[in-house]
Design an enzyme around this catalytic site. Structure first.
Site, short mmCIF file in Angstrom:
data_model
loop_
_atom_site.label_atom_id
_atom_site.label_comp_id
_atom_site.label_asym_id
_atom_site.label_seq_id
_atom_site.Cartn_x
_atom_site.Cartn_y
_atom_site.Cartn_z
N LYS A 197 0.88 -1.11 0.00
CA LYS A 197 0.04 0.06 -0.02
C LYS A 197 0.99 1.32 -0.09
CE LYS A 197 -3.69 2.17 2.68
NZ LYS A 197 -4.73 2.09 3.62
N LYS A 249 -2.56 -1.61 -3.71
CA LYS A 249 -3.10 -0.42 -3.50
C LYS A 249 -2.41 0.78 -3.66
CE LYS A 249 -6.24 1.72 -0.34
NZ LYS A 249 -6.87 1.65 1.03
C1 PBG Z 1 -7.24 3.13 5.43
C2 PBG Z 1 -7.53 3.13 4.07
C3 PBG Z 1 -7.61 4.17 3.05
C4 PBG Z 1 -8.04 3.65 2.01
C5 PBG Z 1 -8.62 2.31 2.38
N1 PBG Z 1 -8.17 2.01 3.59
C6 PBG Z 1 -7.18 5.51 3.28
C7 PBG Z 1 -5.77 5.69 3.63
O1 PBG Z 1 -4.82 4.95 3.47
O2 PBG Z 1 -5.30 6.99 3.68
C8 PBG Z 1 -8.37 4.35 0.81
C9 PBG Z 1 -9.26 4.03 -0.07
C10 PBG Z 1 -9.66 4.69 -1.32
O3 PBG Z 1 -8.85 5.79 -1.48
O4 PBG Z 1 -10.60 4.33 -2.21
N2 PBG Z 1 -8.06 2.70 6.51
#
Ligand code: PBG
Length: 327
Positions: A197, A249
């Site tokens: 991520k 992601k």
């Molecule tokens: C954290 C989380 C995020 C997203 C999914 N889980 C936000 C981040 O890491 O700042 C982002 C998902 C999206 O942008 O569609 N709980």
């Protein structure tokens, strides 16, 4: 004059021929719908930066889950928006917290007809908006956070979640959660590990979707967008720690990484087409600058082509409808 003998165009002559020779496809069963529930909401609340996506009420979430099951989607991934936040994100652990209640509701609505997944992270629940608890210097404390993740895992599993999606990028989270689940007898609850991520600008609209309180950024725990080799380390660790599925992601700016991960992973690979990816296409389409449906289909197909077995996308329900039309 010499003309070519090899003519790839022969296989592009008709739609039937193109269908026959198509290498990749998208099917409803590979799509996962992310959904938000807002505590105390009496009407669904639109999210301005994600046209068409709402913060659900209890009832509208149930209806969305029932529709997803009916459409044969692969799953639903739940995110909670609490009314009250604190430094430790207590509402995420509380059985009566918005997310844990929503899990139980959705499970009672769809039973085994849809895989029910929940985001396992503290950022929606903390008053500082970070994915973990802070130490005395204000830095995110990895190991103190892991203890809370373990409790959160038990709360979500007790509520009936089939799959937990730890998204906080703490080192060791997959192992700690696995241990907690097994210790409490939840051996069949699996993890879709957010293994890779990135600290991405493309999460912008999500922050509005969950009313994020974050000041600053997540660069001390999420990955540097410049790094590709490091993704292999992250995936290796998650697989060794017992991840049942791994995820990359965001998706569209990281197709190379999805491809690398698919190459080495012996478990299913997911990719998350995030809020900013959604917003870009919706905004361009709303301006008449892009063919909305073709852009959506092409973007999801490209993620599959890169090697993702499953795709989290805010268009999951709409895509399933198009697929059913059979075109
Ligand atoms: C954290 C989380 C995020 C997203 C999914 N889980 C936000 C981040 O890491 O700042 C982002 C998902 C999206 O942008 O569609 N709980």
């Amino acid at each position: 004059m010499s003309f070519p003998h090899h003519r790839p165009r022969r296989l592009r002559t008709t739609e039937a021929m193109r269908r026959l020779t198509r290498e990749h496809q998208v099917s409803a069963g590979q799509l996962i719908l992310p959904a938000f529930i807002r505590e105390g909401a009496s009407e669904p609340v639109p999210i301005a930066s994600m046209p068409g996506v709402v913060q659900h009420t209890t009832d509208s979430l149930r209806a969305a889950a029932a529709d997803a099951a009916e459409a044969g989607l692969g799953g639903i991934m739940l995110f909670g928006v609490p009314e009250v936040r604190d430094a430790r994100g207590s509402a995420g652990v509380d059985a009566e917290g918005v997310l844990n209640k929503a899990i139980a509701d959705v499970v009672s609505e769809v039973g085994d007809d849809l895989v029910v997944m929940s985001d396992l992270c503290l950022d929606e629940f903390t008053d500082h908006g970070h994915c973990g608890v802070l130490d005395a210097d204000g830095a995110v404390d990895n190991d103190a956070t892991l203890e809370i993740y373990a409790d959160m895992a038990l709360a979500q599993a007790s509520a009936g979640a089939d799959v937990l999606g730890p998204s906080g990028m703490m080192d060791g989270q997959t192992a700690v959660i696995r241990q907690a689940l097994d210790g409490a007898g939840f051996t069949n609850v699996s993890q879709l590990a957010y293994a890779v991520k990135y600290a991405s600008a493309f999460y912008g609209p999500f922050r509005e979707a969950v009313d994020s309180q974050l000041q600053g950024d997540r660069r001390s725990y999420q990955m540097d967008p410049a790094n590709r080799t490091e993704a292999m380390q992250e995936v290796g660790l998650d697989l060794a720690e017992g991840a049942d599925m791994v995820m990359v992601k965001p998706a569209l700016s990281y197709l190379d990484v999805i491809s690398d991960v698919a190459e080495v992973s012996d478990v299913p690979v997911g990719a998350y087409q995030v809020s900013g990816e959604y917003a870009m296409i919706e905004a361009a389409a709303a301006n008449g600058w892009i063919d909305r449906r073709r852009a959506i289909e092409e973007s999801v197909l490209s993620i599959r082509r890169a090697g993702a077995d499953m795709v989290l996308t805010y268009w999951a329900q709409e895509l399933a409808g198009w697929l059913k039309e059979g075109k």
